[in-house]
Design an enzyme around this catalytic site. Sequence first.
Site, PDB file in Angstrom:
ATOM      1  N   ASP A  33       5.578  -4.591  15.119  1.00  0.00           N
ATOM      2  CA  ASP A  33       6.400  -4.050  14.029  1.00  0.00           C
ATOM      3  C   ASP A  33       6.953  -2.688  14.433  1.00  0.00           C
ATOM      4  O   ASP A  33       6.909  -1.720  13.671  1.00  0.00           O
ATOM      5  CB  ASP A  33       5.555  -3.937  12.757  1.00  0.00           C
ATOM      6  N   LYS A  50      -4.450   5.454   3.646  1.00  0.00           N
ATOM      7  CA  LYS A  50      -3.623   4.332   3.185  1.00  0.00           C
ATOM      8  C   LYS A  50      -4.411   3.552   2.135  1.00  0.00           C
ATOM      9  O   LYS A  50      -5.514   3.066   2.410  1.00  0.00           O
ATOM     10  CB  LYS A  50      -3.256   3.435   4.367  1.00  0.00           C
ATOM     11  N   ALA A  67       0.837  -1.207   0.000  1.00  0.00           N
ATOM     12  CA  ALA A  67       0.000   0.000   0.000  1.00  0.00           C
ATOM     13  C   ALA A  67       0.867   1.250   0.000  1.00  0.00           C
ATOM     14  O   ALA A  67       2.086   1.178   0.193  1.00  0.00           O
ATOM     15  CB  ALA A  67      -0.922  -0.011   1.215  1.00  0.00           C
ATOM     16  N   GLN A  68       0.219   2.399  -0.212  1.00  0.00           N
ATOM     17  CA  GLN A  68       0.901   3.684  -0.080  1.00  0.00           C
ATOM     18  C   GLN A  68      -0.023   4.665   0.639  1.00  0.00           C
ATOM     19  O   GLN A  68      -1.239   4.462   0.714  1.00  0.00           O
ATOM     20  CB  GLN A  68       1.349   4.225  -1.430  1.00  0.00           C
TER      21      GLN A  68
END
Length: 508
Positions: free
Chosen positions: A286, A151, A130-131
């Site tokens: 993360d 997103k 994704a961006q």
Amino acid sequence: MSISRSLKIVATLYRYGLDDFLEGHSRLAFLHKLFGLCPVRRDTSAPLPQRVRLALESLGPIFVKFGQVLSTRRDLLPPEYADELALLQDRVPPFDGDIARQVVERSLGRKVEELFVDFDLKPVASASVAQVHKAWLRQPDGGRGREVAVKVLRPGILPVIEQDLSLMRTLAGWVEKLFADGKRLKPREVVAEFDKYLHDELDMMHEAANASQLRRNFKGSDMLIVPEVFYDYSSREVLTLEWMHGIPVGQIERLREAGVDLQKLSRFGVEIFFTQVFRHGFFHADMHPGNIFVAADGRYIALDFGIVGSLTDTDKHYLAVNFLAFFNRDYHRVATAHIESGWVPRDTRAEELEAAVRTVCEPIFEKPLSEISFGMVLLRLFETSRRFNVEIQPQLVLLQKTLLNIEGLGRQLDPELDLWDTAKPFLTKWMNEQIGWRGLLRTLKHEAPQWATTLPTLPRKLNEALGSAKTDLLVEGYIQLMREQKRQNFLLLLIAILLAALLAKSLL
């Protein structure tokens, strides 16, 4: 399975000399010869672990992500391979902003102009899945509302992922069948784990739910800020979050110039980690520097919630027992805790495991406590675990990876950070709460509805067990019934004691 994609994989493996893995394997000798027919220049100048990393980078973002996941499985990989794969970066050129706009409109069912006052077509960040675009929500009166991060899932990514996953499953099956060490490496299990991880990332609502849970857990916190999710502007392909302003945590000089207390910030990182693990049993898995910012008031800002871990009460208990036993050098307790928790096979000899743990830990503990790495202790134990056929749970792998990130970040902010000094009071207090009266009362309150349901069914369960024609089922049912009866009797006795104590107190 795509033939052209398969040929590209074969050519890439040959280019980096990875066909060397086939050398000496009699059943695969013909494949080794076929590789030699590839019209590709072969380069074996770099060390083999580095060539594995370069090959994964050449095969594209899905293989890069697979390498990143594989780098966390230090219970399966030699250290030099895990270290090299940890260097992989998810770098992918952005897709066109107009395409992102089309994805948003198709997914949310409205024109971008109806949803946002401004939607910047130039992405602020881009990755394989994704961006992210910056935008402002449109208020009912047409004015500019909240600043948000949108997103957007990369279009057409699903067929590419399914194709590569199919190839990975095939390769994993071959490795497991044809190589002597194949079963221990559990390649099919690793690919299945990666499959789940990728498909979770492909559903933006999954990430939205993770963000909401974490935000709720840290509501009102003076240590961590989690952005708000705007569900009316989100879907499986689009995630809209509150835009967060802050300084990237890796920019130490900017943090100093902003007057941020770096020592306090480093302690916050450790406390946030242990709060997530032991209080909530739900943690951001993360937390590398790219996903962490620092707000003007000195609080951490968490971003990117695609990967999270969760722990059961049993996991939390044995983790705390292990940490406390490690740092008290009680290796026998470490060994017995591993066996009790089921992390190692039940028939494991505690004395042998104790000796192996001592061999791993004693050199580490020769260092000052401020230099000891929790994550490295877990890492070394994972490597040792291969001797004992340990079934490493995925959540513990995520935990170890997260702990290494937190430690590295904490010591980057404050080289003198004593992780044990920061963590021990937290762990000790948590353990005391679990085994003391508070823990007992909490358990009684939690279990009460189940007792109310279970107790009336005991006669029926007894009748069903006695009416069974199969002896083994009869015995098993009787044993289970007796265990449950003992448990209920014990809990009823505790309730009676508590009621008596409360009654006595009221009469005084």
